[in-house]
Enzyme design. Structure first.
Site, PDB file in Angstrom:
ATOM      1  N   ARG A  80      21.014  27.014  63.966  1.00 44.41           N
ATOM      2  CA  ARG A  80      21.185  25.860  64.835  1.00 44.41           C
ATOM      3  C   ARG A  80      20.953  26.251  66.290  1.00 44.41           C
ATOM      4  O   ARG A  80      20.763  25.402  67.145  1.00 44.41           O
ATOM      5  CB  ARG A  80      22.618  25.326  64.682  1.00 44.41           C
ATOM      6  CG  ARG A  80      22.687  23.840  64.457  1.00 44.41           C
ATOM      7  CD  ARG A  80      24.102  23.310  64.383  1.00 44.41           C
ATOM      8  NE  ARG A  80      24.980  23.922  63.426  1.00 44.41           N
ATOM      9  CZ  ARG A  80      25.053  23.572  62.141  1.00 44.41           C
ATOM     10  NH1 ARG A  80      24.278  22.621  61.658  1.00 44.41           N
ATOM     11  NH2 ARG A  80      25.894  24.176  61.334  1.00 44.41           N
ATOM     12  N   TYR A  81      21.027  27.547  66.568  1.00 42.92           N
ATOM     13  CA  TYR A  81      20.904  28.049  67.936  1.00 42.92           C
ATOM     14  C   TYR A  81      19.845  29.150  67.927  1.00 42.92           C
ATOM     15  O   TYR A  81      19.707  29.868  66.941  1.00 42.92           O
ATOM     16  CB  TYR A  81      22.237  28.619  68.424  1.00 42.92           C
ATOM     17  CG  TYR A  81      23.408  27.677  68.243  1.00 42.92           C
ATOM     18  CD1 TYR A  81      23.604  26.619  69.120  1.00 42.92           C
ATOM     19  CD2 TYR A  81      24.302  27.835  67.183  1.00 42.92           C
ATOM     20  CE1 TYR A  81      24.678  25.747  68.958  1.00 42.92           C
ATOM     21  CE2 TYR A  81      25.374  26.963  67.018  1.00 42.92           C
ATOM     22  CZ  TYR A  81      25.560  25.928  67.894  1.00 42.92           C
ATOM     23  OH  TYR A  81      26.616  25.070  67.729  1.00 42.92           O
ATOM     24  N   ARG A  84      21.223  32.986  67.398  1.00 43.92           N
ATOM     25  CA  ARG A  84      22.066  33.413  66.273  1.00 43.92           C
ATOM     26  C   ARG A  84      21.811  32.554  65.042  1.00 43.92           C
ATOM     27  O   ARG A  84      21.404  31.397  65.165  1.00 43.92           O
ATOM     28  CB  ARG A  84      23.548  33.380  66.649  1.00 43.92           C
ATOM     29  CG  ARG A  84      24.090  32.038  67.112  1.00 43.92           C
ATOM     30  CD  ARG A  84      25.301  32.286  68.022  1.00 43.92           C
ATOM     31  NE  ARG A  84      26.021  31.090  68.403  1.00 43.92           N
ATOM     32  CZ  ARG A  84      25.664  30.277  69.395  1.00 43.92           C
ATOM     33  NH1 ARG A  84      24.527  30.463  70.064  1.00 43.92           N
ATOM     34  NH2 ARG A  84      26.424  29.236  69.703  1.00 43.92           N
ATOM     35  N   CYS A  93      34.115  32.342  46.544  1.00 44.94           N
ATOM     36  CA  CYS A  93      35.242  32.729  47.400  1.00 44.94           C
ATOM     37  C   CYS A  93      36.389  33.173  46.502  1.00 44.94           C
ATOM     38  O   CYS A  93      36.475  32.755  45.354  1.00 44.94           O
ATOM     39  CB  CYS A  93      35.729  31.535  48.227  1.00 44.94           C
ATOM     40  SG  CYS A  93      34.451  30.840  49.284  1.00 44.94           S
ATOM     41  N   CYS A  97      39.500  26.513  49.320  1.00 44.12           N
ATOM     42  CA  CYS A  97      40.297  25.697  50.224  1.00 44.12           C
ATOM     43  C   CYS A  97      39.980  24.240  49.943  1.00 44.12           C
ATOM     44  O   CYS A  97      38.805  23.864  49.858  1.00 44.12           O
ATOM     45  CB  CYS A  97      39.947  26.046  51.665  1.00 44.12           C
ATOM     46  SG  CYS A  97      39.962  27.836  51.950  1.00 44.12           S
ATOM     47  N   CYS A 100      37.510  22.572  52.348  1.00 44.91           N
ATOM     48  CA  CYS A 100      36.304  23.336  52.705  1.00 44.91           C
ATOM     49  C   CYS A 100      35.141  22.421  53.089  1.00 44.91           C
ATOM     50  O   CYS A 100      34.810  21.489  52.371  1.00 44.91           O
ATOM     51  CB  CYS A 100      35.883  24.199  51.523  1.00 44.91           C
ATOM     52  SG  CYS A 100      34.343  25.073  51.815  1.00 44.91           S
ATOM     53  N   ARG A 102      32.130  23.269  53.048  1.00 46.27           N
ATOM     54  CA  ARG A 102      31.002  23.521  52.142  1.00 46.27           C
ATOM     55  C   ARG A 102      31.422  23.332  50.695  1.00 46.27           C
ATOM     56  O   ARG A 102      30.882  23.962  49.793  1.00 46.27           O
ATOM     57  CB  ARG A 102      30.474  24.955  52.331  1.00 46.27           C
ATOM     58  CG  ARG A 102      29.852  25.184  53.687  1.00 46.27           C
ATOM     59  CD  ARG A 102      28.807  26.297  53.684  1.00 46.27           C
ATOM     60  NE  ARG A 102      28.328  26.476  55.041  1.00 46.27           N
ATOM     61  CZ  ARG A 102      28.685  27.477  55.849  1.00 46.27           C
ATOM     62  NH1 ARG A 102      29.494  28.432  55.409  1.00 46.27           N
ATOM     63  NH2 ARG A 102      28.240  27.542  57.073  1.00 46.27           N
ATOM     64  N   ASP A 267      36.518  18.966  59.228  1.00 43.00           N
ATOM     65  CA  ASP A 267      35.196  18.358  59.021  1.00 43.00           C
ATOM     66  C   ASP A 267      35.278  17.218  58.006  1.00 43.00           C
ATOM     67  O   ASP A 267      36.212  17.150  57.209  1.00 43.00           O
ATOM     68  CB  ASP A 267      34.209  19.425  58.541  1.00 43.00           C
ATOM     69  CG  ASP A 267      33.887  20.416  59.641  1.00 43.00           C
ATOM     70  OD1 ASP A 267      33.539  19.969  60.747  1.00 43.00           O
ATOM     71  OD2 ASP A 267      33.991  21.644  59.395  1.00 43.00           O
ATOM     72  N   ASP A 304      32.648  20.361  64.708  1.00 42.82           N
ATOM     73  CA  ASP A 304      31.222  20.369  64.387  1.00 42.82           C
ATOM     74  C   ASP A 304      30.748  18.921  64.297  1.00 42.82           C
ATOM     75  O   ASP A 304      31.235  18.157  63.454  1.00 42.82           O
ATOM     76  CB  ASP A 304      30.974  21.093  63.062  1.00 42.82           C
ATOM     77  CG  ASP A 304      30.571  22.532  63.283  1.00 42.82           C
ATOM     78  OD1 ASP A 304      29.424  22.751  63.726  1.00 42.82           O
ATOM     79  OD2 ASP A 304      31.408  23.419  63.047  1.00 42.82           O
ATOM     80  N   LYS A 311      28.686  22.521  67.647  1.00 43.65           N
ATOM     81  CA  LYS A 311      30.104  22.322  67.940  1.00 43.65           C
ATOM     82  C   LYS A 311      30.313  21.627  69.275  1.00 43.65           C
ATOM     83  O   LYS A 311      29.645  21.949  70.247  1.00 43.65           O
ATOM     84  CB  LYS A 311      30.811  23.677  67.952  1.00 43.65           C
ATOM     85  CG  LYS A 311      30.883  24.322  66.578  1.00 43.65           C
ATOM     86  CD  LYS A 311      31.355  25.758  66.651  1.00 43.65           C
ATOM     87  CE  LYS A 311      31.250  26.445  65.311  1.00 43.65           C
ATOM     88  NZ  LYS A 311      29.836  26.685  64.907  1.00 43.65           N
TER      89      LYS A 311
HETATM   90  C1  LIG Z   1      29.288  27.594  64.185  1.00 41.23           C
HETATM   91  C2  LIG Z   1      27.941  28.118  64.020  1.00 41.23           C
HETATM   92  C3  LIG Z   1      27.539  29.284  64.689  1.00 41.23           C
HETATM   93  C4  LIG Z   1      28.466  30.094  65.534  1.00 41.23           C
HETATM   94  O1  LIG Z   1      28.713  29.471  66.723  1.00 41.23           O
HETATM   95  P1  LIG Z   1      29.604  30.187  67.822  1.00 41.23           P
HETATM   96  O2  LIG Z   1      29.979  29.050  68.698  1.00 41.23           O
HETATM   97  O3  LIG Z   1      28.734  31.199  68.428  1.00 41.23           O
HETATM   98  O4  LIG Z   1      30.760  30.799  67.116  1.00 41.23           O
HETATM   99  C5  LIG Z   1      26.256  29.710  64.549  1.00 41.23           C
HETATM  100  N1  LIG Z   1      25.375  29.056  63.782  1.00 41.23           N
HETATM  101  C6  LIG Z   1      25.731  27.935  63.124  1.00 41.23           C
HETATM  102  C7  LIG Z   1      24.709  27.258  62.288  1.00 41.23           C
HETATM  103  C8  LIG Z   1      27.020  27.431  63.212  1.00 41.23           C
HETATM  104  O5  LIG Z   1      27.366  26.335  62.523  1.00 41.23           O
HETATM  105  S1  SF4 Z   2      36.713  27.305  53.725  1.00 37.92           S
HETATM  106 FE1  SF4 Z   2      35.265  27.153  51.994  1.00 37.92          FE
HETATM  107  S2  SF4 Z   2      33.873  28.883  52.272  1.00 37.92           S
HETATM  108 FE2  SF4 Z   2      35.719  29.321  53.492  1.00 37.92          FE
HETATM  109  S3  SF4 Z   2      37.083  30.492  52.113  1.00 37.92           S
HETATM  110 FE3  SF4 Z   2      37.670  28.337  51.950  1.00 37.92          FE
HETATM  111  S4  SF4 Z   2      36.482  27.614  50.178  1.00 37.92           S
HETATM  112 FE4  SF4 Z   2      35.501  29.499  50.843  1.00 37.92          FE
END
Ligand SMILES: *Cc1c(COP(=O)(O)O)cnc(C)c1O
Ligand code: SF4
Length: 342
Positions: A80-81, A84, A93, A97, A100, A102, A267, A304, A311
Site C-alpha cells: 500500500r506504501y 514497505r 495461526c 481471534c 480478525c 483477515r 475493522d 484502517d 491507516k
Molecule cells: C498497516 C500496513 C503497513 C504498516 O504500516 P505502518 O504504519 O508502517 O505500521 C504496511 N503495509 C500495509 C499494506 C499495511 O496495511
Molecule cells: S488477528 Fe487474525 S491473523 Fe492475527 S493472530 Fe488473530 S486470527 Fe491470526
C-alpha cells in the site's frame, strides 16, 4: 421451562456449529488456562471462543475490510506504501481471534480451502518481486502468524530477505510470544537476526492477562537477542474498552521492554459488530490515557480506512487555528492559546 432451556441450548449449539464451519476456531493451552469458566464476560474467552453473534453481519462489514486484495501485486504480497510491503508467509495461526480482519482468509485448509503456507514457487515469486522493487525498504512478515515457521524456515527467510540490498528492515507481526510462548526459543530468536538487516517484532496483545510470566520470558528471549519489540492491540468491546485495562496493558508492556505502537479501532470484518466500540469511545479512552500514563505507554490510535486506503490517525486533534494564532489542548484536556510568532 426445562424444555425451553433445552431448545435454547440446541439452537445455540447449532449456531456455534455454523460459526465454526465458516470461521476457523483454535485456542492454545496457554490462553485456555487463563479463562475463568465462571465468568460469562471473560476477556480472554471473548477473544477466542466462538459466539453465535458472529452470524450477524452488518451492512458495512466486508470480507476484505482493509482492501488487501486491491493492493496485491503478486500472491502473498500486499503493498500500500512505496517503501514497505507485507509478505504473508503462512495463513494459519495458533489461535483464531474472533475479530480478525483477515478472518475470511486465515485458517486451516478445511475452512479456507487454501494451503496453510505460501507454496515454494509463490514464495520465490514474492521474493523476486521484492528484489525488483528498489523502493521497498521494509518487509513486514505477517499471515496468519509467521512465528509458526520452524526456526530453519525463519532463518532461511531472514537470510533471503536480508540479502536484498535495499531491504533494511524486517518486521515480524505475531501473537505467538503471548499465546504460545514456548515456541519462542533462543534458536528461533536467533533465526530472526541478520547482520544485513534490522529486525523488529510487533506483538499483537489485547489484555494485560495475556502477559503471563511465560510470555514475559519469551519477550525477554527476543529482546535479549537484540530484537527491539513493539506492540499492537485492537480496541475490543468487553475486552479492553476501559482506561484501567488499557493502562495496565500498556504499563506492563513497557515494563517488559515492549513499546506500545498501535491501538487499532476494530475493522469491519464480518460478524464482529458485538466486539466493536465507536470512535468517540476510543478517542475518550485515549484522552483519559494521556492524563494517566507516560508517553512511553501511549500507542497511536488508528483505523484502517475500508477499501485499502491505509491507516488514519484517530487521536482527537490537539491544535486548532484561532483568530490570534493557535489553541493547544494539553494532556489535562484544557485548551490554551499560543501565538505562533518568530
Ligand atoms: C498497516 C500496513 C503497513 C504498516 O504500516 P505502518 O504504519 O508502517 O505500521 C504496511 N503495509 C500495509 C499494506 C499495511 O496495511
Ligand atoms: S488477528 Fe487474525 S491473523 Fe492475527 S493472530 Fe488473530 S486470527 Fe491470526
Amino acid at each position: 421451562m426445562d424444555g425451553f432451556a433445552a431448545m435454547d441450548a440446541t439452537a445455540e449449539d447449532d449456531a456455534l456449529k455454523r460459526v465454526a464451519a465458516r470461521y476457523a476456531v483454535s485456542i492454545t493451552p496457554a490462553m485456555q488456562a487463563l479463562i475463568d469458566p465462571a465468568d460469562p464476560a471473560d476477556p480472554i474467552a471473548a477473544q477466542f471462543a466462538p459466539d453465535a453473534r458472529e452470524l450477524i453481519v452488518t451492512p458495512d462489514e466486508r470480507a476484505d475490510p482493509i482492501g488487501d486484495d486491491a493492493h496485491t501485486p503478486c500472491e502473498g504480497v500486499v503493498r500500500r506504501y512505496a517503501d514497505r510491503c507485507l509478505l504473508k508467509v503462512v495463513s494459519v495461526c495458533p489461535v483464531y481471534c474472533r475479530f480478525c480482519f483477515r478472518r475470511e482468509s486465515v485458517g486451516p485448509k478445511s475452512v479456507t480451502g487454501k494451503t496453510p503456507a505460501l507454496s515454494a514457487e509463490a514464495l520465490e515469486r514474492a521474493l523476486a518481486y521484492i528484489a525488483q522493487q528498489a523502493d521497498i525498504w521494509e518487509v513486514i512478515l505477517t499471515g496468519g502468524d509467521p512465528f509458526l515457521l520452524s526456526p530453519r524456515r525463519a532463518r532461511d527467510l531472514t537470510t533471503r530477505l536480508a540479502a536484498i540490498p535495499h531491504v533494511k528492515i524486517l518486521r515480524w507481526h505475531t501473537r505467538v510470544p503471548a499465546v504460545d510462548p514456548a515456541r519462542v526459543t533462543d534458536e528461533f530468536a536467533a533465526a530472526l537476526k541478520s547482520k544485513d538487516a534490522t529486525t523488529y517484532v510487533v506483538l499483537h496483545i489485547n489484555h494485560p492477562r495475556e502477559l503471563t510470566e511465560e510470555a514475559k520470558a519469551a519477550i525477554a528471549r527476543l529482546v535479549d537477542a537484540g530484537v527491539p519489540m513493539l506492540s499492537q492491540s485492537v480496541l475490543l468491546k468487553g475486552v479492553n474498552d476501559n482506561a484501567e485495562t488499557l493502562e495496565a496493558l500498556f504499563r506492563s508492556l513497557v515494563e517488559a521492554r515492549v513499546k506500545p505502537y498501535y491501538l487499532h479501532h476494530g475493522d469491519l470484518a464480518p460478524g464482529t459488530s458485538h466486539l466493536r466500540t465507536d470512535i468517540e469511545t476510543g478517542q475518550a479512552l485515549m484522552q483519559d490515557l494521556q492524563t494517566r500514563v507516560s508517553g512511553l505507554c501511549q500507542p497511536a490510535y488508528v483505523l484502517d480506512i475500508p477499501g485499502g486506503h491505509g491507516k488514519a490517525p484517530l487521536a482527537p486533534c490537539a491544535a486548532e487555528k484561532s483568530d490570534t494564532g493557535w489553541r493547544l489542548r494539553g494532556r489535562d484536556g484544557i485548551w490554551r492559546s499560543y501565538r505562533d510568532r518568530p
